[in-house]
Write a protein that holds these residues in place. Structure first.
Motif, PDB file in Angstrom:
ATOM      1  N   ARG A  52       0.834  -1.205   0.000  1.00 57.09           N
ATOM      2  CA  ARG A  52       0.000   0.000   0.000  1.00 57.09           C
ATOM      3  C   ARG A  52       0.870   1.257   0.000  1.00 57.09           C
ATOM      4  N   GLN A  54       3.924   1.554  -1.218  1.00 57.63           N
ATOM      5  CA  GLN A  54       4.578   1.667  -2.524  1.00 57.63           C
ATOM      6  C   GLN A  54       3.653   2.279  -3.567  1.00 57.63           C
ATOM      7  N   ASP A  55       2.351   2.113  -3.379  1.00 59.59           N
ATOM      8  CA  ASP A  55       1.373   2.681  -4.305  1.00 59.59           C
ATOM      9  C   ASP A  55       0.946   4.094  -3.928  1.00 59.59           C
ATOM     10  N   SER A  56       1.475   4.639  -2.836  1.00 63.30           N
ATOM     11  CA  SER A  56       1.051   5.967  -2.387  1.00 63.30           C
ATOM     12  C   SER A  56       1.679   7.059  -3.243  1.00 63.30           C
TER      13      SER A  56
END
Length: 164
Positions: A52, A54-56
């Motif tokens: 999560r 890393q996708d921010s």
């Protein structure tokens, strides 16, 4: 130890005893600060490996990077007196060690404020609107500065006025 107007002095304390006492007091403070800072650092390291995270967005990554660096510098500065002591052990340099360790610990506290504020921002940004999270962290930052720096400075200034 004698008391005068709520203050005390240690008239029979030698310079060496005073340095030893200051060193021991500083070590007690560092033990507390080091533990909390190292736990925060470990927590921050684990965040980077979460899917999560890393996708921010870029803002979150930037706050994380600044927070991790501030925390690492805080750990470095809190541990530096230990290393310094080890390097000058039995060299009769406690008169230099104590003031240097004081400055290192003080700098560590400043970076810890930044790391704590960044860590709180990372967490609040997940559960609150970003603007609300930022405003809340600014308030928290100001409270840290007030309680850790302004209040002690005020008390010192009051003492100096009382002694005049």
């Amino acid at each position: 130890m004698t008391e005068q107007n709520g203050n005390y002095s240690r008239e029979h304390e030698t310079e060496g005893e005073r340095l030893d006492r200051h060193w021991n007091e500083l070590l007690q403070e560092l033990r507390l600060a080091q533990t909390g800072t190292q736990i925060l650092f470990a927590f921050l390291l684990s965040i980077a490996f979460q899917v999560r995270f890393q996708d921010s967005d870029e803002f979150t990554h930037d706050v994380f990077a600044g927070t991790l660096i501030a925390c690492a510098l805080s750990v470095c500065l809190f541990l530096a007196p230990v290393s310094f002591h080890r390097m000058v052990f039995q060299q009769r340099l406690r008169d230099r060690l104590v003031p240097m360790a004081h400055h290192l610990a003080s700098a560590g506290m400043a970076f810890l404020i930044l790391a704590m504020s960044g860590g709180v921002l990372l967490a609040l940004d997940v559960v609150l609107h970003r603007t609300t999270a930022i405003v809340t962290v600014v308030i928290i930052f100001v409270l840290f500065v007030l309680f850790w720096y302004a209040l002690p400075a005020y008390v010192r200034a009051q003492r100096d006025e009382d002694e005049e």
